[in-house]
Design a protein around this motif. Structure first.
Motif, short mmCIF file in Angstrom:
data_model
loop_
_atom_site.label_atom_id
_atom_site.label_comp_id
_atom_site.label_asym_id
_atom_site.label_seq_id
_atom_site.Cartn_x
_atom_site.Cartn_y
_atom_site.Cartn_z
N ILE A 125 0.86 -1.18 0.00
CA ILE A 125 0.00 0.00 0.00
C ILE A 125 0.90 1.23 0.00
CG2 ILE A 125 -1.72 1.35 1.26
CD1 ILE A 125 -2.86 -1.21 0.15
N VAL A 126 0.71 2.10 -0.96
CA VAL A 126 1.47 3.34 -1.06
C VAL A 126 0.55 4.51 -0.70
CG1 VAL A 126 2.82 4.87 -2.54
CG2 VAL A 126 2.95 2.37 -2.85
N ILE A 127 0.99 5.32 0.25
CA ILE A 127 0.22 6.51 0.67
C ILE A 127 1.09 7.74 0.42
CG2 ILE A 127 -0.97 7.69 2.56
CD1 ILE A 127 -1.24 4.96 3.93
N PHE A 128 0.54 8.67 -0.31
CA PHE A 128 1.27 9.91 -0.61
C PHE A 128 0.51 11.09 0.01
CE2 PHE A 128 1.91 13.71 -3.24
CZ PHE A 128 3.29 13.83 -3.17
N THR A 129 1.21 11.85 0.89
CA THR A 129 0.57 13.01 1.53
C THR A 129 1.66 13.97 2.00
OG1 THR A 129 -1.07 13.69 3.18
CG2 THR A 129 0.51 11.98 3.85
N ALA A 130 1.26 15.00 2.80
CA ALA A 130 2.20 15.98 3.37
C ALA A 130 1.65 16.43 4.71
CB ALA A 130 2.37 17.16 2.43
N ASP A 131 2.54 16.91 5.56
CA ASP A 131 2.07 17.33 6.89
C ASP A 131 1.49 18.73 6.86
OD1 ASP A 131 4.49 18.51 6.43
OD2 ASP A 131 5.17 18.40 8.51
N HIS A 132 1.80 19.51 5.85
CA HIS A 132 1.21 20.85 5.71
C HIS A 132 1.51 21.38 4.31
CE1 HIS A 132 5.18 22.84 5.88
NE2 HIS A 132 5.48 21.91 6.79
N GLY A 133 0.79 22.44 3.99
CA GLY A 133 1.04 23.10 2.71
C GLY A 133 1.98 24.28 2.89
N GLU A 134 2.00 25.15 1.91
CA GLU A 134 2.82 26.36 1.98
C GLU A 134 1.99 27.53 1.47
OE1 GLU A 134 5.72 26.78 3.26
OE2 GLU A 134 6.26 24.68 3.62
N LEU A 135 1.98 28.64 2.22
CA LEU A 135 1.17 29.79 1.81
C LEU A 135 1.80 30.54 0.63
CD1 LEU A 135 0.11 31.07 5.33
CD2 LEU A 135 -1.41 30.28 3.52
N ALA A 136 3.13 30.56 0.60
CA ALA A 136 3.81 31.20 -0.53
C ALA A 136 3.25 32.59 -0.83
CB ALA A 136 3.75 30.30 -1.76
N MET A 137 3.07 33.38 0.24
CA MET A 137 2.60 34.77 0.20
C MET A 137 1.11 34.92 -0.09
SD MET A 137 5.09 36.25 1.40
CE MET A 137 4.40 37.89 1.39
N ASP A 138 0.36 33.81 -0.09
CA ASP A 138 -1.10 33.98 -0.08
C ASP A 138 -1.48 34.74 1.18
OD1 ASP A 138 -1.43 32.66 -2.39
OD2 ASP A 138 -2.32 30.83 -1.53
N HIS A 139 -2.42 35.69 1.04
CA HIS A 139 -2.84 36.51 2.18
C HIS A 139 -1.65 37.21 2.84
CE1 HIS A 139 -7.00 34.94 2.21
NE2 HIS A 139 -6.43 33.80 1.82
N ARG A 140 -0.62 37.44 2.01
CA ARG A 140 0.59 38.13 2.48
C ARG A 140 1.27 37.36 3.62
NH1 ARG A 140 -1.11 44.58 2.42
NH2 ARG A 140 -1.77 44.63 0.24
N GLN A 141 1.18 36.05 3.56
CA GLN A 141 1.80 35.20 4.58
C GLN A 141 2.67 34.14 3.91
OE1 GLN A 141 -0.92 33.70 7.62
NE2 GLN A 141 -2.42 35.26 7.06
N PHE A 142 3.61 33.61 4.68
CA PHE A 142 4.40 32.48 4.20
C PHE A 142 4.47 31.45 5.32
CE2 PHE A 142 7.24 35.57 6.01
CZ PHE A 142 8.14 34.83 6.75
N TYR A 143 5.18 30.37 5.07
CA TYR A 143 5.22 29.23 5.97
C TYR A 143 3.84 28.59 6.08
CZ TYR A 143 9.88 30.90 7.35
OH TYR A 143 11.16 31.31 7.36
#
Length: 697
Positions: free
Chosen positions: A19-37
């Motif tokens: 069984i292969v599961i592909f995911t991530a623990d969080h995304g990235e804002l990349a300056m959406d709403h003037r925010q990052f991280y």
């Protein structure tokens, strides 16, 4: 990279049972709403990929269901045929994608919840996602308002639906949004928005209910309390007005930690309510808190003084405060003294006077009163007020110690003719048994200082000197000036007035005495007072009533000398002289220090001597035993003389006893002794019978 992993699994021959599961623990804002991280609940941070691949997994399937990373662990346990522990967060996702799960409905709810408490964040963040809605809120509920987004219409999360609806005055729409949130979570901010919207829609009861629901969820957040305050101020409804002070009290507590300016504004509003409702204890407690906060803010000494002065003015504007409020007022004046400048100075002197006034109303603070009076007297030696209060306290408490008399003397020296100083001299003479010396200073003091206890002492002194009508007048003055709450002194004045009226003699005075007797509380339970009642009946000529009262008293109180004396008087008026003698002798035996009973015996023997001129050897023997003299048994005149002499010794102020003794000596031809006693009487006052007796010489 994912392709390389799959290729390696295939090359190893394990791809078909992996069984292969592909995911991530969080995304990235990349300056959406003037925010990052990642430290946000916007889609760029929280919306991540989640892919499953492997045996028994449907291929090419897109599941339209909100799921969370916490669902992965129970899904893996499910794949491995391992039972999930109880109370495990998350749900298995196999029912959505496994070929083996046919017609099996997932237990997964239609919502997900996420929270963030990481570093570099001003507040913890929470998200609730269901259907097309995303609701975001923050732990303090103040610095950043909550947000509600309709992602079907606002994929970039630019329009806060509930706030925008309220901002655009679309209150019904705001209510709808908030109620949707409450279907999945009992949320503080949703209740607050409902309260605000209901207020604007003029639905006060629903608004109150919503705000109170929010308060129940988190009583330490400001928003709901602010909403309640605004609602209660806006709506003129009696139950809201009753509840408003408690809301202000909570706001004062919360603002004191976050916003002192708003705290002081709220204190002023609450102060007005307490002042209007005459809740002076709460007003005192509030102002004490107010001044404490101001001192924490570092206000200067002058402003602090003004605050204490303002507090004292508020507490005294409607008369004299009582109980615990008075303690707060004492604190206010004490603090005013601490902050007053200069010393001596007018503000300091005024605060000293007010402090002494307060302390004089508090018996438990007597040592502090003495200290305050002495301090003010030392700083302002020309002021008579502290000395007067101190002397008045000595008078009220009956303190005639050397220290107390020193204060009276000092007051007299500094302020000649002071009424309180004269009262002090009079009280001291009275308590020393110098009744004649007490009368003049007491009268002079009472002319300048009306004092109920002074009138009582004057009345007592006048009674001792047989000035009965004067004593009645003094009692009347004392009763006229006595405070209604001073029940004990009022009762004493009434009792004294009854006795003075009875001793005045005459039917009119007796009627007045009986009327007053009926006004004395529990008078029928006071044997001495009941005896006076019987004496009043004697003065009215109702001997049988008096005799019955004495008989009843002797049944309940056999050793009561007053009852025996009353009985003797009744027998005397009935001409039963033997019975009268027996009663008087018993009264004198019960109370040998009373001059009155010896006087009654003397009067009896005088009358018996005039009428019978017989020897009363047995009675005389008893009399000698009572008065402690050793003499040869003689006539009734001799017994009468000894009785009157004993009465005069026990009560030196008794002019009548001295006169009767002189008259008997004149009858017994002891002319020189009689003349000397007549002269002694006339030097004291113009006593007409003594003047007549003296004219023979």
């Amino acid at each position: 990279m994912l392709g390389e992993i799959i290729a390696s699994l295939k090359e190893m021959g394990v791809l078909n049972n992996t069984i292969v599961i592909f995911t991530a623990d969080h995304g990235e804002l990349a300056m959406d709403h003037r925010q990052f991280y990642k430290m946000s609940m916007f889609e760029g941070s929280v919306h991540i990929p989640l892919l499953f691949m492997g045996p028994d997994i449907k291929s090419g399937l897109l599941v339209d269901q909100h799921v969370s990373l916490v669902d992965i662990f129970p899904s893996i346990l499910n794949i491995a045929s391992i039972s999930s522990p109880a109370n495990l967060s998350g749900y298995s996702l196999l029912p959505f994608m496994s070929k083996s799960y046919v017609n099996v409905k997932s237990q997964h709810p239609d919502w997900i919840f996420s929270e963030y408490h990481g570093c570099n964040a001003n507040a913890s963040t929470y998200m609730l996602r269901t259907g097309k809605w995303k609701y975001i809120t923050y732990s303090d509920g103040q610095q950043v308002p909550p947000q509600l987004f309709d992602l079907s219409q606002d994929t970039e999360e630019l329009h806060n639906s509930a706030r925008d609806a309220i901002k655009n005055k679309e209150y019904k729409e705001a209510l709808k949004h908030c109620k949707d949130v409450l279907k999945v979570e009992n949320n503080y901010n949703a209740w607050v928005f409902i309260g605000l919207s209901a207020t604007e829609l003029e639905q006060p009861d629903q608004a109150q209910m919503a705000y109170k629901k929010a308060v129940e969820l988190d009583p330490e957040q400001l928003l709901a309390w602010q909403g309640l305050a605004n609602l209660y101020q806006k709506i003129d409804q009696w139950d809201f007005k009753v509840d408003l002070p408690s809301v202000y009290e909570k706001l004062v507590e919360l603002y004191s930690k976050t916003d002192r300016n708003k705290c002081y504004e709220t204190i002023n509003k609450l102060s007005e309510i307490y002042e209007s409702d005459k809740e002076y204890l709460k007003l005192a407690q509030l102002w004490t808190k107010h001044i404490q906060l101001k001192e924490e803010d570092g206000v200067d000494k002058k402003e602090t003084l003004q605050l204490w002065q303002q507090m004292s003015k508020l507490l005294t504007q409607d008369g004299e405060p009582k109980d615990e409020t008075l303690l707060h007022l004492v604190t206010a004046f004490e603090q005013a003294l601490v902050h007053a400048d200069p010393v001596p100075g007018e503000e300091h002197k005024a605060a000293s006077v007010e402090l002494i006034k307060c302390l004089s109303k508090m018996p438990q603070k007597r040592p502090r009163l003495k200290e305050a009076c002495e301090t003010m007297a030392s700083i302002y030696p020309s002021e008579r007020y502290p000395l007067e209060v101190l002397c008045l306290d000595y008078l009220t408490t009956g303190d005639f110690s050397e220290e107390a008399m020193g204060s009276f003397t000092l007051l007299q020296d500094k302020h000649p003719g002071s009424g309180l100083a004269q009262l002090g001299v009079g009280f001291k003479a009275f308590h020393d048994g110098k009744y004649k010396d007490a009368i003049i200073p007491l009268k002079q003091g009472l002319e300048k200082h009306c004092f109920s206890l002074g009138w009582f002492s004057l009345g007592q002194a006048q009674l001792k000197l047989h000035r009965y009508s004067d004593s009645v007048a003094s009692c009347s003055n004392g009763l006229a000036t006595c405070k209604p709450e001073d029940h004990e002194l009022m009762t004493k004045l009434l009792r004294l007035k009854v006795e003075a009226l009875v001793r005045c003699g005459g039917e009119a005075a007796a009627d007045d005495a009986l009327e007053i007797f009926s006004k004395v509380a529990h008078s029928e339970n006071d044997p001495a007072l009941v005896s006076l009642k019987g004496w009043a009946y004697l003065n009215k000529g109702q001997v049988e009533k008096a005799l019955k009262i004495s008989t009843d008293l002797l049944v309940t109180t056999p050793n009561l000398a007053d009852a025996l004396a009353l009985q003797g008087r009744a027998y005397f008026l009935q001409k039963q002289l033997d019975m009268a003698e027996k009663s008087f002798l018993e009264a004198a035996e019960k109370n040998p220090e009373s001059g009155e009973y010896h006087f009654l015996l003397g009067e009896l023997y005088w009358n018996m001597g005039v009428e019978t001129r017989i020897d009363r050897s047995k009675a005389h023997t008893l009399l000698l035993k009572l008065i402690g003299v050793c003499a040869t048994i003689g006539s009734v005149f001799t017994a009468a003389l000894k009785a009157f002499t004993k009465a005069q010794q026990l009560q030196p102020s008794s002019i009548y006893s001295l006169y009767q003794a002189a008259a008997i000596k004149q009858t017994l031809s002891k002319f020189k002794e009689a003349a000397a006693e007549y002269m002694q009487i006339t030097t004291q006052q113009d006593y007409v019978p003594a003047l007549k007796g003296n004219q023979y010489y």
